[in-house]
Design an enzyme around this catalytic site. Structure first.
Site, mmCIF file in Angstrom:
data_model
loop_
_atom_site.group_PDB
_atom_site.id
_atom_site.type_symbol
_atom_site.label_atom_id
_atom_site.label_comp_id
_atom_site.label_asym_id
_atom_site.label_seq_id
_atom_site.Cartn_x
_atom_site.Cartn_y
_atom_site.Cartn_z
ATOM 1 N N ASP A 89 3.372 -23.511 3.339
ATOM 2 C CA ASP A 89 2.909 -24.383 4.418
ATOM 3 C C ASP A 89 2.655 -23.507 5.635
ATOM 4 O O ASP A 89 3.605 -23.053 6.289
ATOM 5 C CB ASP A 89 3.969 -25.440 4.756
ATOM 6 C CG ASP A 89 4.154 -26.485 3.664
ATOM 7 O OD1 ASP A 89 3.714 -26.234 2.520
ATOM 8 O OD2 ASP A 89 4.757 -27.532 3.946
ATOM 9 N N LYS A 150 -1.491 -30.731 6.387
ATOM 10 C CA LYS A 150 -0.187 -31.313 6.725
ATOM 11 C C LYS A 150 -0.194 -31.688 8.199
ATOM 12 O O LYS A 150 -0.737 -30.959 9.035
ATOM 13 C CB LYS A 150 0.901 -30.294 6.411
ATOM 14 C CG LYS A 150 2.314 -30.689 6.779
ATOM 15 C CD LYS A 150 3.282 -29.578 6.353
ATOM 16 C CE LYS A 150 4.690 -29.798 6.895
ATOM 17 N NZ LYS A 150 5.614 -28.720 6.491
ATOM 18 N N LYS A 175 -0.262 -33.968 3.367
ATOM 19 C CA LYS A 175 1.191 -34.038 3.423
ATOM 20 C C LYS A 175 1.562 -34.612 4.774
ATOM 21 O O LYS A 175 1.283 -34.021 5.818
ATOM 22 C CB LYS A 175 1.817 -32.653 3.239
ATOM 23 C CG LYS A 175 3.344 -32.642 3.393
ATOM 24 C CD LYS A 175 3.903 -31.258 3.114
ATOM 25 C CE LYS A 175 5.397 -31.173 3.442
ATOM 26 N NZ LYS A 175 5.956 -29.825 3.129
#
Length: 211
Positions: A89, A150, A175
């Protein structure tokens, strides 16, 4: 959605500045018990891969502000992958998005994606961006062949919102992370298009789901 269906969509997370190996082990234990993934600090990845090989482990790159040099992010990502991370991430450079340096954003992300054989999720930090900037960030992530976008690091004021998930899902799988603490909140994000939930409250979310 029942617990068995929901659990693999949750990245049970511990990323605070005081996170210890014991904290990481506790998250891994819970993730293994319930069938969730885990998102942990980079320094703990090698230990986590040995401690709980059955758990899908994500770690963060350029966290939490995204202002590391591109070469540093790429190297950090490679080291994390070699240590045993299953997913990355990465925080994009928000300042570059806000000043229109979108080619630099795309190039930085593309270099990282090309350097590792594992999925890269791009944290765009929605609380700091306008809707147009969110679109620019998502477009850069898509052009860089990222696997997912995300919403948040959890460190900026404001986290995932239904509106942001709907916008972002036009570009890539999403996400939803930041402030998702209940089954109802998680399902609102999934109904809006999220395919993964990042939360430190993974157990609480699952406890609200039907068995």
């Amino acid at each position: 959605m029942d617990r068995d269906e929901l659990a693999p969509l949750i990245d049970h997370t511990v990323l605070g500045p005081e996170t210890t190996i014991a904290d990481v082990e506790a998250v891994l234990d819970v993730a293994a018990e319930h069938g969730m993934n885990a998102c942990i600090p980079p320094y703990a990845v090698e230990h986590a891969a040995d401690y709980a090989p059955e758990v899908t482990v994500a770690t963060v790159i350029g966290f939490p502000h995204g202002q590391n040099a591109p070469d540093v992010k790429r190297r950090e990502g490679v080291l994390a992958w070699k240590a045993g991370a299953d997913e990355l991430d990465v925080v994009l450079n928000v300042a570059d998005v806000k000043t229109g340096r979108l080619e630099a954003v795309e190039n930085e992300l593309a270099e990282l994606v090309a350097a590792v054989p594992i999925p890269v999720k791009v944290i765009i930090e929605t609380a700091l961006l306008t809707d147009d900037e969110k679109r620019d960030a998502c477009e850069a992530a898509r052009e860089a062949d990222a696997a997912m976008v995300k919403t948040s690091t959890g460190f900026a004021d404001g986290g995932a919102t239904v509106a942001d998930v709907e916008l972002m899902s036009e570009y890539l799988p999403v996400k939803a992370s930041g402030g998702v603490g209940s089954y109802e909140e998680a399902m609102a994000m999934i109904d809006a298009g999220a395919e993964r939930i990042g939360a430190s409250s993974g157990v609480e979310i699952l406890e609200g789901a039907p068995e």
